[in-house]
Scaffold this active site. Structure first.
Site, PDB file in Angstrom:
ATOM      1  N   GLY A   7      19.781  -0.893 -61.543  1.00 55.07           N
ATOM      2  CA  GLY A   7      20.012  -1.593 -62.825  1.00 55.07           C
ATOM      3  C   GLY A   7      20.551  -2.983 -62.535  1.00 55.07           C
ATOM      4  O   GLY A   7      21.212  -3.594 -63.373  1.00 55.07           O
ATOM      5  N   SER A   9      19.204  -5.769 -62.436  1.00 49.21           N
ATOM      6  CA  SER A   9      18.687  -6.893 -63.240  1.00 49.21           C
ATOM      7  C   SER A   9      19.479  -7.068 -64.531  1.00 49.21           C
ATOM      8  O   SER A   9      19.335  -8.079 -65.204  1.00 49.21           O
ATOM      9  CB  SER A   9      17.216  -6.645 -63.590  1.00 49.21           C
ATOM     10  OG  SER A   9      17.124  -5.399 -64.264  1.00 49.21           O
ATOM     11  N   HIS A 177      35.599   7.554 -72.944  1.00 50.43           N
ATOM     12  CA  HIS A 177      35.381   6.108 -72.989  1.00 50.43           C
ATOM     13  C   HIS A 177      34.678   5.842 -74.321  1.00 50.43           C
ATOM     14  O   HIS A 177      33.459   5.854 -74.399  1.00 50.43           O
ATOM     15  CB  HIS A 177      34.515   5.670 -71.802  1.00 50.43           C
ATOM     16  CG  HIS A 177      34.166   4.208 -71.814  1.00 50.43           C
ATOM     17  ND1 HIS A 177      35.109   3.216 -71.864  1.00 50.43           N
ATOM     18  CD2 HIS A 177      32.957   3.568 -71.778  1.00 50.43           C
ATOM     19  CE1 HIS A 177      34.507   2.028 -71.854  1.00 50.43           C
ATOM     20  NE2 HIS A 177      33.206   2.223 -71.813  1.00 50.43           N
TER      21      HIS A 177
END
Ligand code: NAP
Length: 315
Positions: A7, A9, A177
């Protein structure tokens, strides 16, 4: 040591890569993305080489869209996934991101079975469980970033509120979270003094601070489109603790099997001892009655979403 970011990018993946490249000496830092984004991560790597040369840092950055290249990784970080907009909750991402995380986790088990797998993709507590189940890796090897970032946010807000150096604040956020995160104010200290005894405590609006920590990510996304440096440096903290076998107590998402409040079969944020083998032990925490109740709410909420996701993706 070889670290892979799946990931790379994306906003978080690229910023985490730069932070790791700058601060952790590695034999290889592998940047993975799908083929369409290869030119973008090549560009990132060229830009990083220029910046790191200015600091005399020698790095070996590799760029790939071939998943087999993750072989030999010591740590794999998954940041791939759909990101949320400011009007979305992390839960809205659950099913599409579970498919992505399950796919990459299976490949991590196949090509890098000895690695530690760090999940960042949201909703991260559910995604950590998806990664654990789909990879079949030992539970000590699969962890999630979430409450470590929330804990840093709380630490920063307390330091700014009391106008005290951030290094003096020791605090933890546990649970989910997301909406049901649990700031452990009962054990928070500033300069070694419990928060409730700290001067100015009377003027301190706890609920306001808790709301600000809960909404911290949304506030950043609203203003600049995505969170970047916060998650990136939090990822760096976890990766460096693992790579250097630092045995620090950090709050990460892990699979619970009754260690805290008898809660089991769910992945939640709790303090753990972190080192080269991943999660070396879960540290039981003292919570007051309100915190215990909130922790239980977090567990119920994450369990419910996890069951929904498992059903939807047939896991
Ligand atoms: P972003 O800039 O949109 O990047 C998304 C990344 O995911 C890209 O690298 C993209 O890779 C990949 N991706 C998207 N769809 C994909 C698919 N269908 N299959 C495979 N890869 C896909 O997002 P971001 O801001 O970096 O955030 C990434 C994730 O981290 C989000 O889920 C976000 O909510 C989460 N996050 C978590 C925390 C935490 O504390 N746990 C903090 C911040 C963000 P390609 O180039 O190959 O398309």
């Amino acid at each position: 040591m070889k670290v892979t970011i799946i990931g790379a990018s994306g906003t978080v993946g690229a910023a985490a890569a730069f932070s790791i490249a700058e601060q952790i000496p590695l034999s290889e830092l592998l940047l993975f993305s799908r083929e369409n984004s290869l030119p973008a991560i090549r560009g990132e790597s060229l830009d990083m080489y220029d910046a790191l040369a200015a600091k005399n840092i020698h790095v070996n950055l590799k760029v790939t869209s071939n998943i087999e290249d993750i072989e030999g990784s010591d740590v794999v970080v998954i940041t791939a996934g759909v990101s949320r907009t400011s009007n979305m909750s992390r839960k809205d991402l659950a099913v599409p991101n579970a498919k992505i995380v399950a796919y990459y986790s299976k490949n991590v088990a196949k090509y890098a079975p000895n690695s530690i797998l760090l999940i960042v993709t949201n909703p991260v507590d559910v995604m950590t469980h998806v990664a654990l189940k789909s990879s079949g890796l030992d539970k000590n090897r699969v962890l999630g970033l979430g409450n470590h970032l929330d804990s840093l946010r709380l630490k920063s807000m307390l330091a700014r509120h009391f106008d005290i150096n951030v290094s003096e604040v020791h605090s933890r956020v546990v649970g989910e979270h997301g909406e049901n995160m649990v700031p452990l104010l009962s054990s928070t200290t500033i300069g070694g003094i419990l928060l409730k005894y700290f001067r100015n405590y009377g003027t301190f609006d706890i609920n306001k601070i808790i709301d600000r920590v809960k909404n911290a990510g949304t506030e950043v996304i609203k203003r600049k489109g995505a969170t970047e440096y916060g998650p990136a440096f939090a990822i760096y903290n976890l990766v460096t603790t693992i790579v250097n076998d630092e045995q620090k107590i950090l709050t990460v998402t892990t699979f619970l099997d009754g260690e805290i409040e008898g809660i089991n079969n769910v992945c939640l944020g709790v303090p753990v001892k972190l080192g080269r083998k991943g999660i070396e032990s879960i540290i039981p925490v003292e919570m007051d009655d309100f915190e215990k109740k909130s922790f239980l709410n977090a567990s119920n909420s994450v369990k419910e979403l996890t069951n929904h996701v498992f059903k939807e993706i047939d896991l």
